[in-house]
Design a protein around this motif. Structure first.
Motif, PDB file in Angstrom:
ATOM      1  N   GLN A 264      25.556  20.606  38.174  1.00 54.09           N
ATOM      2  CA  GLN A 264      24.976  20.423  36.837  1.00 54.09           C
ATOM      3  C   GLN A 264      24.515  21.722  36.185  1.00 54.09           C
ATOM      4  O   GLN A 264      24.161  21.724  34.998  1.00 54.09           O
ATOM      5  CB  GLN A 264      23.796  19.439  36.896  1.00 54.09           C
ATOM      6  CG  GLN A 264      22.579  19.934  37.670  1.00 54.09           C
ATOM      7  CD  GLN A 264      22.601  19.533  39.138  1.00 54.09           C
ATOM      8  OE1 GLN A 264      23.672  19.282  39.694  1.00 54.09           O
ATOM      9  NE2 GLN A 264      21.430  19.450  39.746  1.00 54.09           N
ATOM     10  N   HIS A 265      24.514  22.831  36.900  1.00 53.51           N
ATOM     11  CA  HIS A 265      24.061  24.087  36.324  1.00 53.51           C
ATOM     12  C   HIS A 265      25.109  24.671  35.368  1.00 53.51           C
ATOM     13  O   HIS A 265      26.308  24.468  35.559  1.00 53.51           O
ATOM     14  CB  HIS A 265      23.765  25.105  37.424  1.00 53.51           C
ATOM     15  CG  HIS A 265      22.547  24.782  38.212  1.00 53.51           C
ATOM     16  ND1 HIS A 265      22.364  25.195  39.517  1.00 53.51           N
ATOM     17  CD2 HIS A 265      21.434  24.068  37.893  1.00 53.51           C
ATOM     18  CE1 HIS A 265      21.191  24.762  39.964  1.00 53.51           C
ATOM     19  NE2 HIS A 265      20.618  24.080  38.984  1.00 53.51           N
ATOM     20  N   ASP A 266      24.641  25.420  34.380  1.00 54.07           N
ATOM     21  CA  ASP A 266      25.564  26.023  33.422  1.00 54.07           C
ATOM     22  C   ASP A 266      25.987  27.433  33.848  1.00 54.07           C
ATOM     23  O   ASP A 266      26.555  28.187  33.060  1.00 54.07           O
ATOM     24  CB  ASP A 266      24.956  26.048  32.018  1.00 54.07           C
ATOM     25  CG  ASP A 266      23.682  26.881  31.935  1.00 54.07           C
ATOM     26  OD1 ASP A 266      23.264  27.459  32.969  1.00 54.07           O
ATOM     27  OD2 ASP A 266      23.101  26.951  30.833  1.00 54.07           O
ATOM     28  N   TYR A 267      25.713  27.796  35.081  1.00 53.69           N
ATOM     29  CA  TYR A 267      26.120  29.075  35.650  1.00 53.69           C
ATOM     30  C   TYR A 267      26.662  28.820  37.052  1.00 53.69           C
ATOM     31  O   TYR A 267      26.506  27.723  37.611  1.00 53.69           O
ATOM     32  CB  TYR A 267      24.930  30.045  35.726  1.00 53.69           C
ATOM     33  CG  TYR A 267      23.763  29.499  36.529  1.00 53.69           C
ATOM     34  CD1 TYR A 267      23.704  29.668  37.916  1.00 53.69           C
ATOM     35  CD2 TYR A 267      22.724  28.798  35.910  1.00 53.69           C
ATOM     36  CE1 TYR A 267      22.643  29.145  38.657  1.00 53.69           C
ATOM     37  CE2 TYR A 267      21.669  28.279  36.640  1.00 53.69           C
ATOM     38  CZ  TYR A 267      21.638  28.459  38.012  1.00 53.69           C
ATOM     39  OH  TYR A 267      20.599  27.935  38.740  1.00 53.69           O
ATOM     40  N   LEU A 268      27.286  29.812  37.643  1.00 50.30           N
ATOM     41  CA  LEU A 268      27.692  29.772  39.042  1.00 50.30           C
ATOM     42  C   LEU A 268      26.887  30.824  39.801  1.00 50.30           C
ATOM     43  O   LEU A 268      26.689  31.930  39.307  1.00 50.30           O
ATOM     44  CB  LEU A 268      29.182  30.066  39.191  1.00 50.30           C
ATOM     45  CG  LEU A 268      30.150  29.090  38.519  1.00 50.30           C
ATOM     46  CD1 LEU A 268      31.591  29.535  38.748  1.00 50.30           C
ATOM     47  CD2 LEU A 268      29.940  27.662  39.009  1.00 50.30           C
ATOM     48  N   GLU A 269      26.411  30.458  40.983  1.00 48.44           N
ATOM     49  CA  GLU A 269      25.669  31.406  41.816  1.00 48.44           C
ATOM     50  C   GLU A 269      26.334  31.503  43.179  1.00 48.44           C
ATOM     51  O   GLU A 269      26.778  30.498  43.748  1.00 48.44           O
ATOM     52  CB  GLU A 269      24.211  30.973  41.980  1.00 48.44           C
ATOM     53  CG  GLU A 269      23.387  31.965  42.800  1.00 48.44           C
ATOM     54  CD  GLU A 269      21.894  31.709  42.740  1.00 48.44           C
ATOM     55  OE1 GLU A 269      21.172  32.223  43.631  1.00 48.44           O
ATOM     56  OE2 GLU A 269      21.437  31.012  41.817  1.00 48.44           O
ATOM     57  N   PHE A 270      26.374  32.737  43.699  1.00 51.19           N
ATOM     58  CA  PHE A 270      27.019  33.011  44.976  1.00 51.19           C
ATOM     59  C   PHE A 270      26.106  33.892  45.837  1.00 51.19           C
ATOM     60  O   PHE A 270      25.279  34.646  45.319  1.00 51.19           O
ATOM     61  CB  PHE A 270      28.361  33.715  44.757  1.00 51.19           C
ATOM     62  CG  PHE A 270      29.301  32.955  43.865  1.00 51.19           C
ATOM     63  CD1 PHE A 270      30.070  31.914  44.358  1.00 51.19           C
ATOM     64  CD2 PHE A 270      29.409  33.283  42.512  1.00 51.19           C
ATOM     65  CE1 PHE A 270      30.921  31.210  43.524  1.00 51.19           C
ATOM     66  CE2 PHE A 270      30.269  32.589  41.676  1.00 51.19           C
ATOM     67  CZ  PHE A 270      31.022  31.537  42.188  1.00 51.19           C
ATOM     68  N   TYR A 271      26.278  33.793  47.144  1.00 45.62           N
ATOM     69  CA  TYR A 271      25.458  34.514  48.113  1.00 45.62           C
ATOM     70  C   TYR A 271      26.408  35.292  49.016  1.00 45.62           C
ATOM     71  O   TYR A 271      27.339  34.721  49.588  1.00 45.62           O
ATOM     72  CB  TYR A 271      24.633  33.495  48.898  1.00 45.62           C
ATOM     73  CG  TYR A 271      23.724  34.043  49.968  1.00 45.62           C
ATOM     74  CD1 TYR A 271      23.130  35.301  49.859  1.00 45.62           C
ATOM     75  CD2 TYR A 271      23.421  33.278  51.093  1.00 45.62           C
ATOM     76  CE1 TYR A 271      22.287  35.777  50.849  1.00 45.62           C
ATOM     77  CE2 TYR A 271      22.560  33.739  52.078  1.00 45.62           C
ATOM     78  CZ  TYR A 271      22.013  34.988  51.957  1.00 45.62           C
ATOM     79  OH  TYR A 271      21.164  35.459  52.936  1.00 45.62           O
ATOM     80  N   SER A 272      26.198  36.613  49.147  1.00 47.69           N
ATOM     81  CA  SER A 272      27.172  37.457  49.832  1.00 47.69           C
ATOM     82  C   SER A 272      26.526  38.458  50.769  1.00 47.69           C
ATOM     83  O   SER A 272      25.372  38.861  50.583  1.00 47.69           O
ATOM     84  CB  SER A 272      28.014  38.214  48.796  1.00 47.69           C
ATOM     85  OG  SER A 272      29.012  39.002  49.426  1.00 47.69           O
ATOM     86  N   ILE A 273      27.295  38.853  51.754  1.00 46.60           N
ATOM     87  CA  ILE A 273      26.923  39.957  52.635  1.00 46.60           C
ATOM     88  C   ILE A 273      27.901  41.099  52.400  1.00 46.60           C
ATOM     89  O   ILE A 273      29.065  40.875  52.061  1.00 46.60           O
ATOM     90  CB  ILE A 273      26.955  39.516  54.124  1.00 46.60           C
ATOM     91  CG1 ILE A 273      26.419  40.638  55.021  1.00 46.60           C
ATOM     92  CG2 ILE A 273      28.362  39.099  54.546  1.00 46.60           C
ATOM     93  CD1 ILE A 273      26.222  40.204  56.461  1.00 46.60           C
ATOM     94  N   VAL A 274      27.426  42.309  52.551  1.00 45.64           N
ATOM     95  CA  VAL A 274      28.302  43.471  52.473  1.00 45.64           C
ATOM     96  C   VAL A 274      28.924  43.678  53.852  1.00 45.64           C
ATOM     97  O   VAL A 274      28.223  43.972  54.814  1.00 45.64           O
ATOM     98  CB  VAL A 274      27.539  44.737  52.043  1.00 45.64           C
ATOM     99  CG1 VAL A 274      28.485  45.941  52.019  1.00 45.64           C
ATOM    100  CG2 VAL A 274      26.898  44.538  50.680  1.00 45.64           C
ATOM    101  N   VAL A 275      30.225  43.500  53.938  1.00 48.67           N
ATOM    102  CA  VAL A 275      30.933  43.688  55.199  1.00 48.67           C
ATOM    103  C   VAL A 275      31.309  45.160  55.321  1.00 48.67           C
ATOM    104  O   VAL A 275      31.998  45.699  54.446  1.00 48.67           O
ATOM    105  CB  VAL A 275      32.203  42.824  55.245  1.00 48.67           C
ATOM    106  CG1 VAL A 275      32.968  43.064  56.545  1.00 48.67           C
ATOM    107  CG2 VAL A 275      31.857  41.352  55.078  1.00 48.67           C
ATOM    108  N   PRO A 276      30.854  45.856  56.369  1.00 45.54           N
ATOM    109  CA  PRO A 276      31.195  47.269  56.515  1.00 45.54           C
ATOM    110  C   PRO A 276      32.711  47.480  56.488  1.00 45.54           C
ATOM    111  O   PRO A 276      33.443  46.894  57.278  1.00 45.54           O
ATOM    112  CB  PRO A 276      30.605  47.637  57.884  1.00 45.54           C
ATOM    113  CG  PRO A 276      29.493  46.645  58.089  1.00 45.54           C
ATOM    114  CD  PRO A 276      29.975  45.376  57.454  1.00 45.54           C
ATOM    115  N   GLY A 277      33.170  48.284  55.547  1.00 42.44           N
ATOM    116  CA  GLY A 277      34.596  48.547  55.442  1.00 42.44           C
ATOM    117  C   GLY A 277      35.398  47.440  54.789  1.00 42.44           C
ATOM    118  O   GLY A 277      36.620  47.572  54.644  1.00 42.44           O
TER     119      GLY A 277
END
Length: 258
Positions: free
Chosen positions: A65-78
């Motif tokens: 129902q949100h009018d945006y998209l949200e994402f959760y990420s990790i920085v993978v070395p390389g």
């Protein structure tokens, strides 16, 4: 803003939050007509330094129902994707595939009274999306959210999770939530300190929440590190838990991105 391709749209990053130097969340504009179920994922694309495209699957943290998209990420070395992604910020663009995918959704289960949401790291994302949904709270008597990380600083969304019943419009059901943070690389008072599989095997997780995994009552979703997903499936499989399939209802659901 939209690209003229049929496969994806080009969306703008509207918010960026760094949880730790290696963990971050971001929001984008939502493509017109983009639909998904809580728990699903979409493929995101970014431009590399050499001008080429690279794509990766990401579960939505945000709700349908949100009018945006949200994402959760990790920085993978390389990692070629997250290296490029981590250099972006508010106002930059990412490609968002037009089609949401995945089967880590509550319609995998026909019944159940207790929902266990077992996650490591960024595997928490689809479960936050589910907890924004009022039907999730109404359908189950208990919602157990287990988030296993290495260090306490990585317990992203820990302040949001207890508020999600109110966010879903059912504040009267807030006591159905059992939030269990787990930190494995540092000692935190009152917080469990072993991996999820060990906590299941030795019974510590069940003692902490106050009830047991039960084939009749419990429905279990698992998301996170592939080894954790496989190992947790194996531990619960020894107790008779099986994947829930369209033709054969079971008690387990996992996500397969690839």
């Amino acid at each position: 803003m939209a690209d003229d391709t049929a496969r994806y749209t080009l969306e703008t990053i509207t918010d960026w939050r760094a949880w730790t130097p290696k963990l971050f969340s971001f929001r984008t504009t939502r493509p017109a007509g983009f639909c998904f179920k809580a728990g699903q994922f979409v493929r995101l694309g970014v431009t590399k330094a050499d001008g080429g495209e690279v794509w990766r699957p990401y579960s939505m943290v945000s709700a349908p129902q949100h009018d945006y998209l949200e994402f959760y990420s990790i920085v993978v070395p390389g990692g070629e994707f997250t290296t490029a992604l981590a250099q972006l910020g508010v106002g930059d663009a990412v490609r968002v595939n037009r089609l949401a995918l995945g089967f880590l959704t509550l319609d995998r289960f026909a019944d159940g009274r207790e929902l266990w949401l077992l996650s490591t790291g960024t595997g928490l994302a689809p479960f936050v999306s589910m907890l924004y949904e009022a039907d999730t709270w109404r359908r189950f008597e208990k919602l157990v959210v287990v988030h296993c990380v290495r260090e306490a600083a990585e317990l992203a969304y820990r302040d949001l999770i207890p508020t999600l019943a109110a966010e879903a419009g059912v504040p009267e059901l807030a006591d159905r939530l059992v939030y269990v943070p787990v930190v494995t690389r540092e000692a935190v008072p009152g917080v469990l300190g072993q991996r999820v599989t060990a906590l299941i095997a030795n019974g510590e997780l069940e003692r902490r929440v106050g009830f047991a995994f039960d084939l009749e009552r419990s429905r279990v979703m698992i998301c996170g590190n592939p080894d954790m997903v496989d190992d947790t499936r194996a531990v619960l499989g020894e107790r008779g838990f099986a994947l829930s399939r369209r033709a054969v209802p079971g008690q387990l659901a996992v996500e397969q991105y690839w």
